[in-house]
Every structure is written in structure tokens, then in C-alpha cells.
Design a protein around this motif. Structure first.
Motif, short mmCIF file in Angstrom:
data_model
loop_
_atom_site.label_atom_id
_atom_site.label_comp_id
_atom_site.label_asym_id
_atom_site.label_seq_id
_atom_site.Cartn_x
_atom_site.Cartn_y
_atom_site.Cartn_z
N SER A 51 4.31 6.45 -7.53
CA SER A 51 4.06 5.05 -7.96
C SER A 51 3.18 4.55 -6.84
N TYR A 52 1.79 5.06 -7.45
CA TYR A 52 0.67 4.42 -6.40
C TYR A 52 -0.27 3.52 -7.31
N SER A 53 -0.95 2.59 -6.58
CA SER A 53 -2.04 1.61 -7.21
C SER A 53 -3.00 2.47 -7.59
N LYS A 54 -3.98 1.84 -8.43
CA LYS A 54 -5.32 2.58 -8.78
C LYS A 54 -5.94 2.63 -7.76
N ASN A 55 -6.09 1.83 -6.67
CA ASN A 55 -6.97 2.36 -5.60
C ASN A 55 -6.28 3.57 -4.60
N GLN A 56 -4.97 3.30 -4.65
CA GLN A 56 -4.36 4.50 -3.85
C GLN A 56 -4.83 5.96 -4.52
#
Length: 124
Positions: A51-56
């Protein structure tokens, strides 16, 4: 034989376009820099699980790419690198850690030679 890492903008490009750019860069490098060079890229599927953000996710992929770059003797920066966040980071690392960096402006007729390599690579 030297190992040369290709740094190229990828955001917004299809895999097919990225592969075309890699083929162009490979032809340019082996024609103008080192005919025996082993070409290395950071282009491969990233693990997008979790569950990572796009930037992560982008940072994860960039981190892996930097790890690959660290095994190379030099870096070749494709046109547009200065407008791509990941390429800018790779450029700064190459500079800070004295890894030889090559750009089109380092070669006589660089952009014309790049376009010729692109045409040639597209025919293959």
C-alpha cells in the motif's frame, strides 16, 4: 569492456517507446563511445505490491535503478534527462560520486547523430 548505464526519461512513455529509446541509446553508445560496451538499464518491472503512494512507488523504482547504476563504469544520459526527476537524481549521484557521465552535447553533432541512431534502430 565497460558497463554503461542508460539514464532515460520514462514517465508517460509506453514500454514500447522506452524500448525504442534504449535501442537508440545502445546504438549511439556503441557507435560513438565504446563498441564493446555492456549496456545496462534500470528498465524492468518494479514490485508494485503493498500500500504505497504513487510517489513512494517511484522512489522504490528509482532506488533499484540507482543500485543497478552503482555497478556500472559510466552513465549515458538520454535527451530530456534534465526534465525527469529520476534522471536528475541519477545525474547528481554520478556527479557527486565521480562516475563518468556522457550527454549528447559531449559529441560532435550529438542531436543529429541521435536522430540518425533512432532511425537506424527503428529499422531493426
Amino acid at each position: 569492456m565497460s558497463k554503461i548505464f542508460i539514464s532515460l526519461p520514462m514517465h508517460g512513455k509506453t514500454d514500447m517507446r522506452i524500448e525504442q529509446d534504449i535501442a537508440t541509446a545502445t546504438l549511439f553508445i556503441t557507435t560513438h563511445l565504446d563498441p564493446e560496451a555492456e549496456i545496462i538499464t534500470g528498465h524492468m518491472p518494479c514490485d508494485l505490491s503493498g500500500s504505497y503512494s504513487k510517489n513512494q512507488l517511484r522512489v522504490r523504482c528509482l532506488g533499484r535503478s540507482i543500485g543497478i547504476m552503482a555497478t556500472c563504469d559510466a552513465v549515458f544520459f538520454c535527451p530530456g534527462w534534465e526534465h525527469a526527476n529520476g534522471c536528475e537524481v541519477e545525474h547528481m549521484i554520478a556527479y557527486k560520486y565521480s562516475l563518468p557521465a556522457y550527454h549528447l552535447c559531449d559529441f560532435a553533432g550529438g542531436i543529429d547523430q541521435w536522430e540518425l541512431a533512432a532511425e537506424t534502430a527503428a529499422k531493426k
